[in-house]
Design a protein around this motif. Structure first.
Motif, PDB file in Angstrom:
ATOM      1  N   GLU A 269       0.822  -1.207   0.000  1.00  0.00           N
ATOM      2  CA  GLU A 269       0.000   0.000   0.000  1.00  0.00           C
ATOM      3  C   GLU A 269       0.855   1.256   0.000  1.00  0.00           C
ATOM      4  O   GLU A 269       0.346   2.350  -0.207  1.00  0.00           O
ATOM      5  N   ASN A 270       2.152   1.116   0.281  1.00  0.00           N
ATOM      6  CA  ASN A 270       3.032   2.278   0.273  1.00  0.00           C
ATOM      7  C   ASN A 270       3.131   2.861  -1.116  1.00  0.00           C
ATOM      8  O   ASN A 270       3.092   2.138  -2.111  1.00  0.00           O
ATOM      9  N   PHE A 271       3.294   4.178  -1.181  1.00  0.00           N
ATOM     10  CA  PHE A 271       3.488   4.799  -2.476  1.00  0.00           C
ATOM     11  C   PHE A 271       4.662   4.136  -3.190  1.00  0.00           C
ATOM     12  O   PHE A 271       5.678   3.836  -2.595  1.00  0.00           O
ATOM     13  N   LYS A 275       6.780   7.656  -7.291  1.00  0.00           N
ATOM     14  CA  LYS A 275       5.541   8.406  -7.385  1.00  0.00           C
ATOM     15  C   LYS A 275       5.717   9.837  -6.893  1.00  0.00           C
ATOM     16  O   LYS A 275       6.295  10.073  -5.851  1.00  0.00           O
ATOM     17  N   SER A 277       3.494  11.546  -5.726  1.00  0.00           N
ATOM     18  CA  SER A 277       2.732  11.706  -4.498  1.00  0.00           C
ATOM     19  C   SER A 277       3.636  11.594  -3.284  1.00  0.00           C
ATOM     20  O   SER A 277       3.328  12.119  -2.220  1.00  0.00           O
ATOM     21  N   ARG A 559      -5.967   2.415  -4.683  1.00  0.00           N
ATOM     22  CA  ARG A 559      -4.555   2.781  -4.778  1.00  0.00           C
ATOM     23  C   ARG A 559      -4.203   3.932  -3.836  1.00  0.00           C
ATOM     24  O   ARG A 559      -4.783   5.005  -3.900  1.00  0.00           O
ATOM     25  N   ASP A 560      -3.255   3.691  -2.946  1.00  0.00           N
ATOM     26  CA  ASP A 560      -2.649   4.696  -2.058  1.00  0.00           C
ATOM     27  C   ASP A 560      -3.538   5.163  -0.908  1.00  0.00           C
ATOM     28  O   ASP A 560      -3.102   5.975  -0.088  1.00  0.00           O
ATOM     29  N   ASN A 563      -2.373   4.311   2.670  1.00  0.00           N
ATOM     30  CA  ASN A 563      -1.151   5.059   2.956  1.00  0.00           C
ATOM     31  C   ASN A 563      -1.450   6.522   3.263  1.00  0.00           C
ATOM     32  O   ASN A 563      -0.931   7.088   4.224  1.00  0.00           O
ATOM     33  N   SER A 863      -6.008   9.157  -3.632  1.00  0.00           N
ATOM     34  CA  SER A 863      -4.557   9.003  -3.646  1.00  0.00           C
ATOM     35  C   SER A 863      -3.836  10.214  -3.083  1.00  0.00           C
ATOM     36  O   SER A 863      -2.614  10.267  -3.079  1.00  0.00           O
TER      37      SER A 863
END
Length: 864
Positions: A269-271, A275, A277, A559-560, A563, A863
């Protein structure tokens, strides 16, 4: 495992991965150039450190120390499990392979093969190095009776000793549990069990375990009474959605609270480490840990700049000249790479923000009554306003606890500005609307006002013939001076455009917007998108295999999110965090969202149901979307219904590929476990509510998945990416109120008469909190460079089912068509709410966007 193959035949594979050393060589420098690890993970030879970031050395090193074993989907061993092939190591590094993304590396691998093995359906992988790598995908070529086989991996792989069981990956095929090839059944269930864990222990960096916990980590009891916060979740007093379990040790003073510290996020789940982000969210962490203390020292300790704006021009100066800081402060900020773009330090000035869209055309139109009403339909919080169906408005608060909290607005108040229309006629014609924050804030005002000066507000508006909303009255309420149990003390304010009354009216609107800003950030944004989504993500990973078609449907929309939620608990919504510093409820902020969650209804998150519930639409089979809007020019609803219908049609098309009957849903063991746990554990405090879908029909599944996708994509986009465009100008969307409406005969009243602008600025968010707020919402309103938008998939191998791919392409084409319709509506001058006095077209539900601060774009997931 001994080999079972005839060495005369081989299957060629290509393995694409990203070594950790792409950006960080530190983890492997201890191994040394030329060093290798044996099967036990011990270093053999090589003592020279890797220097200069030599990728070839690192990738060659990986190639010698990563192995794979194929698992058959068609042939079993004596125990009935799929045959497991011989351990084979990566072979040749392929640095020039075309189609690879930046910083990705490819390796070839050759598996021994014979016909008795059948068709591969999965593989084990072992990493014998001490550094993790990101496995992107694996392709097997020329499989007899199959051709090529794709494995979409996108997962971090650590040293094999980090796992109780071998890491396994499955093909991109989609199977319901009952249709899974028998040789893979054991492996499918084993992998889900790995993801569920056993519910004990403190989670480690490399863990991939998804489990539930309450929000017991927002406060820090060991840090003193000022940092104590209630535990949210697990009680009827403070119900809340669940978050991912971390398992950290308890605090000394409260054994039910976790010690603050590193936030566990399941590793995948970590970026991704490429990325942008990372830049955006770690910018927030840098703001919290590095920049804010410096700004505090500048404003409060050094008195370099006062903590008050003296004029509206000074506020606009944030975008035109910025705030110049002392050289020593600049020297401390400039080296922080995550903040260079955001703070735009150039050696002479810092904190020069881009001009928010709301003042790019006109510097004063934000202050008109028309724009005040329009932003309830096309602003950043467009899903709270509702039809006024009874007059005067009544409170739902318990009268035995809060006394009489009903509205004191009278017909005479409204009819002053209704012309020839009576209140009864306006009600019958569905032309009166209510923005009501009274019940949300009143129970907390005594606590809030220990540090602030806030009201609980109600605003009534009239729908004019041109489709715009005209505010008629604002009611500002406080708890009774003898105690809230005696009811409310309320004042009603009417529109005025001259003299001191116009200043009072401007202040009354500011108090409404403070309520709106806080409700937006805490409820419309954090609670209703971020927090409520996390339980569904946890349950999906625990009970829907990656082989499950519904996992493939929902995965892009997760996604994300876990996190970003974890980072929020560290820096944004925690005790003393940025939200508590910059929003009026302060230490009560997240607790208020718990009270609102008591009335959250999953099925009402569907846009049509939401509009009907708020009285803003009625069912009408002859109208588009089956609804007729009460306010025809309602940009959020008009654009949103088209997006909602497109999402639901896509989900219907996709689900029907795998579920021909209701019985197929009922007999899907993974779906039933998924939904049961999402409801009973993930949203356990509301599990007994009758409105939960029973998951007994295809339509239950379609509706539930549509709501999840809508919430993660379009709803979040609508309430997130307009934050800076509207709220970056603090005069337009203040977040704090520090003064009540001045009374005649007081110094504050005299100041208001003499200088309306100063009176306004002394009432709303001061300078330091403004700088913090703008820094954060500018980050939150940005799109990352690798954002994936609704109707897109960043992995062309997401499924091997061509029927699903075709349905998805149809969905993308529909969204492109909707973009054209939205653009056309924004150019229609008769639709005054589309752009308003500020001349800002409503573009938040245009699905595509460029990188940056664009005021448009619907990412697949929450995200940021």
């Amino acid at each position: 495992m001994f080999g079972i193959f005839d060495k005369g035949q081989k299957i060629k594979g290509t393995v694409v991965l990203m070594p950790k050393n792409v950006l960080d060589f530190n983890a492997i420098t201890s191994i040394g150039k030329g060093g290798v690890l044996d099967a036990a993970g011990n270093l053999i030879g090589g003592v020279t450190s890797i220097v200069g970031g030599v990728v070839d050395t690192a990738t060659a090193f990986l190639g010698r120390n990563v192995s794979m074993q194929l698992i058959s989907a068609t042939k079993t061993d004596a125990s009935g499990k799929g045959l497991v092939g011989k351990e084979t190591f990566l072979s040749k590094h392929l640095p020039q392979l075309p189609t690879l993304g930046a910083r990705q590396d490819a390796f070839s691998i050759f598996f021994e093969y014979d016909a008795n093995f059948g068709i591969p359906g999965a593989f084990y992988i072992r990493n014998y190095t001490q550094a993790e790598f990101f496995l992107v995908r694996v392709t097997l070529e020329d499989i007899p009776n199959r051709g090529s086989v794709q494995f979409d991996c996108n997962s971090w792989v650590y040293n094999f000793k980090s796992y109780k069981n071998n890491r396994i990956f499955f093909t991109n095929d989609a199977y319901l549990p009952s249709q899974t090839p028998a040789p893979l059944n054991h492996f499918r269930e084993e992998e889900l069990q790995n993801l569920r864990g056993d519910g004990t222990g403190e989670r480690k960096e490399w863990d991939r375990i998804y489990d539930y916990d309450v929000y017991n980590d927002l406060g820090n009891p060991d840090g003193g009474d000022a940092l104590v916060r209630p535990i949210l979740g697990g009680s009827s007093t403070h119900p809340y959605p669940r978050r991912v379990r971390t398992g950290r040790k308890p605090t000394r003073k409260d054994l039910k609270s976790e010690k603050p510290g590193a936030i566990y996020v399941p590793r995948d789940e970590n970026f991704g480490h490429l990325k942008s982000s990372d830049f955006l969210m770690y910018g927030i962490k840098s703001l919290s840990q590095d920049v804010l203390p410096l700004l505090q020292s500048v404003i409060f300790d050094l008195n370099f700049t006062p903590n008050e704006f003296d004029s509206f021009d000074e506020v606009r100066g944030l975008f035109e000249g910025g705030i110049k800081l002392p050289t020593d402060i600049l020297s401390q900020i400039s080296p922080l790479p995550a903040l260079k773009e955001i703070l735009r330090t150039d050696g002479e000035q810092a904190l020069k923000f881009p001009p928010p869209q709301v003042i790019r055309v006109s510097k004063s139109a934000w202050n008109t009554d028309e724009e005040f009403g329009r932003e309830m339909l096309a602003g950043v919080n467009p899903n709270v306003i509702r039809l006024l169906q009874e007059f005067p408005p009544k409170s739902t608060l318990d009268a035995t606890v809060y006394g009489d909290q009903n509205s004191t607005i009278t017909k005479e108040h409204l009819e002053t500005n209704l012309g020839d229309i009576t209140v009864e006629e306006a009600l019958d014609g569905k032309r009166l609307f209510l923005l009501d924050y009274h019940d949300a804030f009143m129970p907390y005002l005594e606590r809030i006002n220990l540090n602030a000066k806030a009201y609980a507000t109600r605003t009534i508006l009239f729908l004019q013939d041109d489709g715009t909303l005209k505010p008629l009255a604002i009611e500002l309420s406080l708890p009774h001076s003898n105690g809230v149990q005696y009811g409310a003390e309320s004042k009603v304010f009417l529109p005025a455009h001259e003299g001191v009354e116009s200043t009072i009216w401007m202040l009354a609107k500011a108090h409404v917007i403070v309520n709106d800003s806080c409700y937006h950030q805490l409820m419309s944004h954090w609670l209703n998108t971020h927090a409520v989504m996390e339980p569904f993500i946890i349950a999906t990973n625990r009970h829907l295999s990656v082989l499950h078609p519904i996992n493939k449907l929902l995965f892009p929309h997760y996604r994300d999110t876990i996190n970003i939620n974890g980072l929020a608990r560290q820096a944004l919504i925690n005790a003393g965090g940025i939200i508590e510093q910059t929003f009026c409820p302060g230490p009560n902020s997240i607790e208020i969202s718990s009270a609102v969650y008591k009335n959250w209804v999953f099925t009402d998150q569907a846009l049509p149901a939401d509009l009907i519930k708020r009285g803003l639409a009625v069912e009408d089979p002859s109208s588009p979307h089956g609804l007729r809007l009460v306010i025809e020019d309602y940009p959020y609803a008009v654009d949103g219904l088209e997006i909602w219908d497109a999402i639901k049609a896509w989900v219907q098309d996709y689900v029907s590929l795998y579920y021909p009957t209701d019985e197929a849903v009922q007999k899907d063991t993974e779906i039933q476990k998924w939904w049961k746990e999402a409801v009973e554990k993930g949203h356990g405090d509301l599990k007994d509510k009758p409105w939960w879908p029973k998951m007994q029909t295809v339509q239950d599944l379609v509706q539930s998945c549509s709501i999840i996708i809508w919430t993660a994509s379009a709803l979040h986009a609508a309430v997130n990416f307009g934050q800076y465009p509207y709220g970056g100008y603090i005069l337009n969307r203040p977040t704090i109120s520090r003064r009540f409406i001045p009374e005649p005969g007081t110094p504050e009243y005299d100041e208001m008469v003499k200088s309306p602008q100063k009176a306004y600025l002394r009432t709303i968010t001061p300078k330091y909190q403004t700088l913090v707020d703008l820094s954060v919402i500018e980050i939150l309103s940005r799109h990352a460079s690798d954002e994936v938008y609704l109707g897109e998939n960043n992995n062309k191998f997401w499924t091997s089912d061509t029927r699903a791919v075709q349905a998805f392409q149809k969905f993308g084409s529909k969204l492109t068509e909707i973009e054209g319709k939205i653009t056309k509506r924004n150019n229609e001058s008769s639709l005054r709410n589309r752009t308003g006095p500020v001349q800002l077209p409503y573009t938040l539900l245009l699905r595509s966007s460029e990188e940056g601060l664009t005021f448009r774009g619907i990412p697949n997931s929450i995200s940021i």
